[in-house]
Design a protein around this motif. Structure first.
Motif, PDB file in Angstrom:
ATOM      1  N   GLU A 134       0.863  -1.172   0.000  1.00  0.00           N
ATOM      2  CA  GLU A 134       0.000   0.000   0.000  1.00  0.00           C
ATOM      3  C   GLU A 134       0.901   1.223   0.000  1.00  0.00           C
ATOM      4  OE1 GLU A 134      -2.787   0.515   3.257  1.00  0.00           O
ATOM      5  OE2 GLU A 134      -3.575   2.358   2.362  1.00  0.00           O
ATOM      6  N   ASP A 189     -11.636  -0.090   1.435  1.00  0.00           N
ATOM      7  CA  ASP A 189     -10.792   0.177   2.593  1.00  0.00           C
ATOM      8  C   ASP A 189     -11.639   0.335   3.857  1.00  0.00           C
ATOM      9  OD1 ASP A 189      -8.463   0.701   3.914  1.00  0.00           O
ATOM     10  OD2 ASP A 189      -7.995   2.557   2.853  1.00  0.00           O
ATOM     11  N   GLU A 193      -5.952  -5.377   8.070  1.00  0.00           N
ATOM     12  CA  GLU A 193      -5.072  -4.228   8.289  1.00  0.00           C
ATOM     13  C   GLU A 193      -4.618  -4.147   9.729  1.00  0.00           C
ATOM     14  OE1 GLU A 193      -5.855  -0.277   5.982  1.00  0.00           O
ATOM     15  OE2 GLU A 193      -7.649  -0.825   7.080  1.00  0.00           O
ATOM     16  N   ASN A 239      -4.338   4.959  -2.423  1.00  0.00           N
ATOM     17  CA  ASN A 239      -5.565   5.473  -1.813  1.00  0.00           C
ATOM     18  C   ASN A 239      -6.178   6.571  -2.679  1.00  0.00           C
ATOM     19  OD1 ASN A 239      -5.808   4.255   1.047  1.00  0.00           O
ATOM     20  ND2 ASN A 239      -3.642   4.819   0.856  1.00  0.00           N
ATOM     21  N   LYS A 259     -10.639  -4.633   2.789  1.00  0.00           N
ATOM     22  CA  LYS A 259      -9.624  -4.518   3.830  1.00  0.00           C
ATOM     23  C   LYS A 259     -10.329  -4.391   5.170  1.00  0.00           C
ATOM     24  CE  LYS A 259      -5.737  -2.458   2.873  1.00  0.00           C
ATOM     25  NZ  LYS A 259      -4.717  -1.421   2.552  1.00  0.00           N
ATOM     26  N   GLU A 293      -7.719   2.030  -3.714  1.00  0.00           N
ATOM     27  CA  GLU A 293      -8.411   1.863  -2.431  1.00  0.00           C
ATOM     28  C   GLU A 293      -9.445   2.971  -2.249  1.00  0.00           C
ATOM     29  OE1 GLU A 293      -6.110   1.152   1.052  1.00  0.00           O
ATOM     30  OE2 GLU A 293      -4.910  -0.424   0.103  1.00  0.00           O
TER      31      GLU A 293
HETATM   32 CA    CA Z   1      -5.812   2.561   2.572  1.00  0.00          CA
END
Ligand code: CA
Ligand code: C2E
Ligand code: CA
Length: 600
Positions: free
Chosen positions: A378, A499, A556, A437, A520, A469
């Motif tokens: 990420e 996310d 995560e 992101n 996630k 994301e």
């Molecule tokens: Ca993220």
């Protein structure tokens, strides 16, 4: 920022209706203050008798024209009956003085005059007289003229004091009310709370779905806020010092004033009620709109004893709440003032950050639990600030969003992440996926898919090696343009990852509609797995849902061996977290890749 000079003389009737429960000032007439200025005491007495007969309860006679201005200022009458011909100071002189005084200019004046010549009347009109009344005064003529003038004034006051869209008191009315409350000295100054309520991302809704939808949304929000105040009043009574006042300050900003904090529910409770009231989607046509609000709270006298300071501090607190991601409230503190200064400094610096090469990406490995292999990264943004050092995204991303700079930052991140991925590919590390992101405003840009395409092509990276994301809260509504944008991104072959899953609406329809590839699990659930059965149950539920839908899952924020074992036992595929590695600069990642023998 706040206009503090908005004292319109003679707004008593409008104010009376604000002070109460917002009911219409039905009997404007009898509540009106009528002032009469005539040097002849007998005329005054006669008029007063007529007025009493007609139901006027508050009349102020004055036979000393020299004191006229002073008394008008003090009494703030709704209308003045003014004799034209008086010894010493004439009616013209008084009119003239009133018309050049900002505070008195708009007080309606009916001239009492025996003169019927057109020239005199014209001159009086030019000086701002509203109407004429012939002497000797005829009672029915008097009441008719008064009624007309007062009705017109009430209408004008309403326009000036109410917001036409929501029919709430406007900013000017609110400021007047707050000022008069702050000036009350008896018995002791009351503690009051000012809540500045600002909707999150209203501008996006307005820009995307149009003003019509925006207006309807504001009306719906107004209804919900009204309902909150009503239900709180039902529970707690209205407080000895008066009811709460809801006002619209313009745009998507609302203010609630609790005038008597000692006898009212705590402001944080009010703020929570507001959040709850806004949580359910507002349905407008085909759109299910999700709104939330950021609320700033300032309390008098602690956070200010005057209108400007109180409103400014509530505003500062609101911005702080917004910076924390919105959908929350914040009390003012002097520390916030310092932070709001910092905010301005950062916003200024951000404009140079992109062009001045001060942005960095750190990469956090995503690891396959079964094999221990690094499958991707990420990309997380950092700002190498020339004076403040390395700044984390929590400190500048919200500012960039609010300042309209996130599009530029996001585009930079896409290009940078793609070219880094290419560099690793060239070094022999293949089949890696980099996750970038996205921010809500990017999804509102119709050209966002093209931006991604350019980033991929310029680096020579395949779309399948890029993952975007997004979070559920980025989607304003189902029918919204961001869904169409994501559709096109997906068509290009770029992956979509949902996310912070579990913290939003966790709506299954989103999962299907958006053709999501991966979810996630938010790190708060992972962190609580050791101690909370509930979190463990949620993680298990997400995992079985994902399996059912054929989605990949990344857990995560894995920090401990126990957490990892727990996830492995529930067949979670991938994880990311400090347990394996913090986010690292690209050069340190290369070493890590070599160490893990990711080279094929
Ligand atoms: Ca993220
Ligand atoms: P996020 O997308 O949820 O990113 C994960 C955050 O969790 C990162 O914080 C990461 O450093 C942190 N983290 C990773 N492992 C652990 C762990 O084991 N324990 C704990 N406590 N935390 C862990 P970071 O880098 O501060 O980023 C914060 C947020 O900023 C991100 O949350 C993301 O929403 C946003 N962000 C970061 N980079 C970008 C970007 O390029 N564009 C946009 N729009 N937002 C970004
Ligand atoms: Ca996350």
């Amino acid at each position: 920022m706040f206009d503090d000079k908005l004292t319109l003389a003679g707004t008593r009737s409008a104010r009376a209706s604000l002070a109460g429960n917002g009911e219409e000032a039905a009997d404007t007439l009898t509540h009106s203050t009528v002032m009469m200025i005539d040097d002849d005491p007998i005329t005054l007495e006669v008029i007063q008798a007529f007025l009493a007969e007609a139901g006027y309860r508050k009349t102020v006679p004055l036979s000393q024209p020299a004191q006229a201005l002073q008394l008008i200022r003090h009494e703030q009458p709704d209308v003045v009956l003014l004799d034209l011909l008086m010894p010493g100071v004439s009616g013209f002189d008084i009119l003239q003085a009133m018309s050049s005084d900002a505070e008195l200019r708009y007080v309606p004046v009916i001239m009492l005059t025996a003169a019927s010549d057109a020239e005199t009347k014209l001159r009086a009109l030019e000086l701002g007289a509203t109407d004429f009344l012939a002497k000797p005064v005829d009672p029915s003529e008097l009441t008719l003229r008064l009624r007309n003038t007062l009705a017109f004034k009430a209408y004008r006051d309403r326009l000036a004091h109410y917001d036409s869209l929501t029919e709430l008191p406007n900013r000017r009315a609110f400021i007047e009310r707050l000022r008069s409350l702050l000036q009350q000295e008896t018995p002791a100054p009351q503690r009051m709370a000012v809540l500045h309520i600002d909707l999150d991302r209203f501008k996006e809704i307005n820009d995307t779905l149009g003003y019509g939808v925006g207006d309807t949304l504001l009306k719906a929000v107004t209804e919900r806020l009204r309902a909150v105040l009503r239900s709180i009043e039902k529970l707690h009574g209205s407080g000895a010092g008066g009811r709460s006042v809801l006002s619209r300050f313009g745009g998507d900003e609302f203010i609630v004033l609790t005038p008597d904090l000692a006898n009212s529910p705590m402001p944080e409770m009010l703020a929570r009620h507001v959040a709850t009231a806004l949580a359910a989607p507002i349905i407008i046509g085909e759109h299910d709109l999700y709104v939330s609000a950021s609320i700033g709270i300032a309390i008098s006298p602690d956070d200010g004893v005057d209108v400007i300071t109180l409103l400014k501090n509530a505003d500062v607190a609101m911005h702080a709440a917004k910076q924390l991601g919105g959908n929350g409230f914040m009390f003012y503190s002097s520390e916030l003032n310092i932070r709001s200064l910092e905010r301005l400094t950062l916003e200024h610096g951000l404009r140079q950050a992109v062009s001045g090469a001060q942005l960095r990406l750190h990469y956090q490995p995503q690891v396959e639990i079964a094999s221990g292999r690094i499958v991707g990264f990420e990309a997380l943004m950092r700002w190498q600030h020339p004076e403040l050092g390395l700044l984390m995204p929590g400190r500048f991303i919200p500012i960039a969003e609010a300042a309209g700079l996130i599009g530029e930052l996001g585009e930079w991140a896409l290009f940078e992440a793609c070219s880094q991925l290419k560099a690793w590919e060239l070094a022999g590390f293949r089949d890696l996926v980099v996750s970038v992101n996205a921010a809500a405003p990017q999804l509102q840009q119709a050209h966002f898919p093209e931006t991604i395409d350019r980033a991929l092509k310029s680096a020579g990276v395949l779309p399948g090696n890029l993952m975007l994301e997004i979070t559920e809260s980025m989607l304003i509504s189902e029918g919204d343009q961001s869904v169409a944008v994501l559709d096109r991104v997906k068509d290009m072959g770029v992956g979509l990852s949902l996310d912070d899953f579990g913290t939003g609406y966790s709506s299954f329809s989103h999962l299907k509609r958006l053709r999501i590839d991966e979810i996630k699990i938010d790190r708060s659930f992972v962190a609580d797995m050791d101690t909370s059965l509930e979190s463990t149950a949620i993680v298990a539920a997400i995992l079985s849902l994902a399996t059912g839908l054929g989605l990949k899952v990344v857990a995560e924020g894995v920090e401990t061996e126990d957490q990892l074992a727990n996830l492995a036992a529930r067949s979670c595929q991938n994880f990311q977290g400090y347990y394996f590695s913090h986010p690292l600069p690209a050069d340190q990642i290369s070493g890590l890749l070599a160490l893990r023998a990711n080279r094929k």
